[in-house]
Scaffold this motif. Structure first.
Motif, PDB file in Angstrom:
ATOM      1  N   LEU A  17       0.816  -1.210   0.000  1.00  0.00           N
ATOM      2  CA  LEU A  17       0.000   0.000   0.000  1.00  0.00           C
ATOM      3  C   LEU A  17       0.850   1.261   0.000  1.00  0.00           C
ATOM      4  N   SER A  18       0.522   2.165  -0.898  1.00  0.00           N
ATOM      5  CA  SER A  18       1.189   3.473  -0.904  1.00  0.00           C
ATOM      6  C   SER A  18       0.582   4.331   0.199  1.00  0.00           C
ATOM      7  N   HIS A  19       1.197   5.468   0.453  1.00  0.00           N
ATOM      8  CA  HIS A  19       0.624   6.413   1.407  1.00  0.00           C
ATOM      9  C   HIS A  19      -0.779   6.822   0.924  1.00  0.00           C
ATOM     10  N   ASN A  20      -0.916   7.052  -0.385  1.00  0.00           N
ATOM     11  CA  ASN A  20      -2.239   7.395  -0.935  1.00  0.00           C
ATOM     12  C   ASN A  20      -3.262   6.342  -0.559  1.00  0.00           C
ATOM     13  N   ASP A  21      -2.904   5.077  -0.749  1.00  0.00           N
ATOM     14  CA  ASP A  21      -3.833   3.987  -0.428  1.00  0.00           C
ATOM     15  C   ASP A  21      -4.263   4.043   1.034  1.00  0.00           C
ATOM     16  N   VAL A  22      -3.318   4.282   1.908  1.00  0.00           N
ATOM     17  CA  VAL A  22      -3.633   4.312   3.342  1.00  0.00           C
ATOM     18  C   VAL A  22      -4.565   5.482   3.659  1.00  0.00           C
ATOM     19  N   TYR A  23      -4.316   6.652   3.069  1.00  0.00           N
ATOM     20  CA  TYR A  23      -5.205   7.785   3.301  1.00  0.00           C
ATOM     21  C   TYR A  23      -6.610   7.496   2.781  1.00  0.00           C
ATOM     22  N   VAL A  24      -6.698   6.842   1.633  1.00  0.00           N
ATOM     23  CA  VAL A  24      -8.002   6.489   1.075  1.00  0.00           C
ATOM     24  C   VAL A  24      -8.705   5.476   1.970  1.00  0.00           C
ATOM     25  N   ILE A  25      -7.986   4.489   2.453  1.00  0.00           N
ATOM     26  CA  ILE A  25      -8.560   3.502   3.379  1.00  0.00           C
ATOM     27  C   ILE A  25      -9.132   4.206   4.600  1.00  0.00           C
ATOM     28  N   LEU A  26      -8.375   5.101   5.179  1.00  0.00           N
ATOM     29  CA  LEU A  26      -8.844   5.817   6.366  1.00  0.00           C
ATOM     30  C   LEU A  26     -10.070   6.667   6.059  1.00  0.00           C
ATOM     31  N   GLU A  27     -10.052   7.330   4.936  1.00  0.00           N
ATOM     32  CA  GLU A  27     -11.192   8.170   4.543  1.00  0.00           C
ATOM     33  C   GLU A  27     -12.438   7.313   4.303  1.00  0.00           C
ATOM     34  N   LEU A  28     -12.279   6.219   3.583  1.00  0.00           N
ATOM     35  CA  LEU A  28     -13.422   5.353   3.305  1.00  0.00           C
ATOM     36  C   LEU A  28     -13.963   4.725   4.583  1.00  0.00           C
ATOM     37  N   GLN A  36     -14.301  -3.212   7.155  1.00  0.00           N
ATOM     38  CA  GLN A  36     -12.923  -3.682   7.001  1.00  0.00           C
ATOM     39  C   GLN A  36     -12.854  -4.774   5.935  1.00  0.00           C
ATOM     40  N   ASN A  37     -13.875  -5.611   5.855  1.00  0.00           N
ATOM     41  CA  ASN A  37     -13.900  -6.656   4.820  1.00  0.00           C
ATOM     42  C   ASN A  37     -13.917  -6.056   3.420  1.00  0.00           C
ATOM     43  N   ASN A  38     -14.768  -5.052   3.212  1.00  0.00           N
ATOM     44  CA  ASN A  38     -14.842  -4.414   1.896  1.00  0.00           C
ATOM     45  C   ASN A  38     -13.534  -3.715   1.535  1.00  0.00           C
ATOM     46  N   LEU A  39     -12.918  -3.071   2.506  1.00  0.00           N
ATOM     47  CA  LEU A  39     -11.636  -2.411   2.257  1.00  0.00           C
ATOM     48  C   LEU A  39     -10.554  -3.427   1.911  1.00  0.00           C
ATOM     49  N   ALA A  40     -10.537  -4.541   2.622  1.00  0.00           N
ATOM     50  CA  ALA A  40      -9.540  -5.587   2.351  1.00  0.00           C
ATOM     51  C   ALA A  40      -9.686  -6.100   0.918  1.00  0.00           C
ATOM     52  N   LYS A  41     -10.909  -6.305   0.482  1.00  0.00           N
ATOM     53  CA  LYS A  41     -11.152  -6.768  -0.894  1.00  0.00           C
ATOM     54  C   LYS A  41     -10.750  -5.717  -1.913  1.00  0.00           C
ATOM     55  N   GLU A  42     -11.120  -4.472  -1.648  1.00  0.00           N
ATOM     56  CA  GLU A  42     -10.834  -3.378  -2.591  1.00  0.00           C
ATOM     57  C   GLU A  42      -9.330  -3.183  -2.797  1.00  0.00           C
ATOM     58  N   PHE A  43      -8.553  -3.322  -1.724  1.00  0.00           N
ATOM     59  CA  PHE A  43      -7.117  -3.053  -1.799  1.00  0.00           C
ATOM     60  C   PHE A  43      -6.265  -4.324  -1.834  1.00  0.00           C
ATOM     61  N   VAL A  45      -5.682  -6.762   0.300  1.00  0.00           N
ATOM     62  CA  VAL A  45      -4.866  -7.029   1.490  1.00  0.00           C
ATOM     63  C   VAL A  45      -5.744  -7.783   2.493  1.00  0.00           C
ATOM     64  N   THR A  46      -5.157  -8.212   3.585  1.00  0.00           N
ATOM     65  CA  THR A  46      -5.925  -8.949   4.582  1.00  0.00           C
ATOM     66  C   THR A  46      -6.737  -7.994   5.456  1.00  0.00           C
ATOM     67  N   LYS A  47      -7.774  -8.549   6.061  1.00  0.00           N
ATOM     68  CA  LYS A  47      -8.581  -7.770   6.999  1.00  0.00           C
ATOM     69  C   LYS A  47      -7.715  -7.317   8.179  1.00  0.00           C
ATOM     70  N   ASP A  48      -6.757  -8.149   8.577  1.00  0.00           N
ATOM     71  CA  ASP A  48      -5.857  -7.789   9.667  1.00  0.00           C
ATOM     72  C   ASP A  48      -5.043  -6.539   9.318  1.00  0.00           C
ATOM     73  N   THR A  49      -4.608  -6.438   8.083  1.00  0.00           N
ATOM     74  CA  THR A  49      -3.874  -5.244   7.637  1.00  0.00           C
ATOM     75  C   THR A  49      -4.751  -4.004   7.774  1.00  0.00           C
ATOM     76  N   ILE A  50      -5.998  -4.106   7.330  1.00  0.00           N
ATOM     77  CA  ILE A  50      -6.934  -2.980   7.432  1.00  0.00           C
ATOM     78  C   ILE A  50      -7.187  -2.634   8.896  1.00  0.00           C
ATOM     79  N   ARG A  51      -7.410  -3.645   9.717  1.00  0.00           N
ATOM     80  CA  ARG A  51      -7.672  -3.417  11.150  1.00  0.00           C
ATOM     81  C   ARG A  51      -6.524  -2.642  11.790  1.00  0.00           C
ATOM     82  N   LYS A  52      -5.302  -3.029  11.484  1.00  0.00           N
ATOM     83  CA  LYS A  52      -4.140  -2.344  12.061  1.00  0.00           C
ATOM     84  C   LYS A  52      -4.043  -0.904  11.575  1.00  0.00           C
ATOM     85  N   ILE A  53      -4.372  -0.668  10.319  1.00  0.00           N
ATOM     86  CA  ILE A  53      -4.314   0.697   9.774  1.00  0.00           C
ATOM     87  C   ILE A  53      -5.362   1.583  10.443  1.00  0.00           C
ATOM     88  N   VAL A  54      -6.622   1.118  10.502  1.00  0.00           N
ATOM     89  CA  VAL A  54      -7.690   1.981  11.023  1.00  0.00           C
ATOM     90  C   VAL A  54      -7.613   2.158  12.539  1.00  0.00           C
TER      91      VAL A  54
END
Length: 86
Positions: A17-28, A36-43, A45-54
């Protein structure tokens, strides 16, 4: 010290994930209530990755810039998010 969402297109070594991706994940997640499931599918990555980011456990630099300086970068974030909102 002042930080800016500049060069947010960079990818951190060893990450998908780029910095852009992380900012978009947080915004979404926070503004558009994506799961978190939808974000993991969209990007792809694993749901665990999304959970740690948010939760601010990983990519802390992006998390804190987003949380504390988001309001000064709304136009940039809007442009980044548009391609994910259908």
């Amino acid at each position: 010290m002042s930080y800016h969402l500049t060069n947010i297109n960079k990818t951190v070594y060893g990450t998908k994930l780029s910095h852009n991706d992380v900012y978009v994940i947080l915004e979404l997640y926070f503004l558009f209530n994506w799961t978190q499931n939808n974000l993991a599918k969209e990007f792809n990555v694993t749901k665990d990755t999304i959970r740690k980011i948010v939760n601010g456990k990983s990519r802390k630099d992006c998390f804190y810039l987003y949380k504390y300086q988001r309001d000064t970068h709304i136009p940039q974030l809007d442009d980044l998010v548009k391609k994910h909102i259908k």
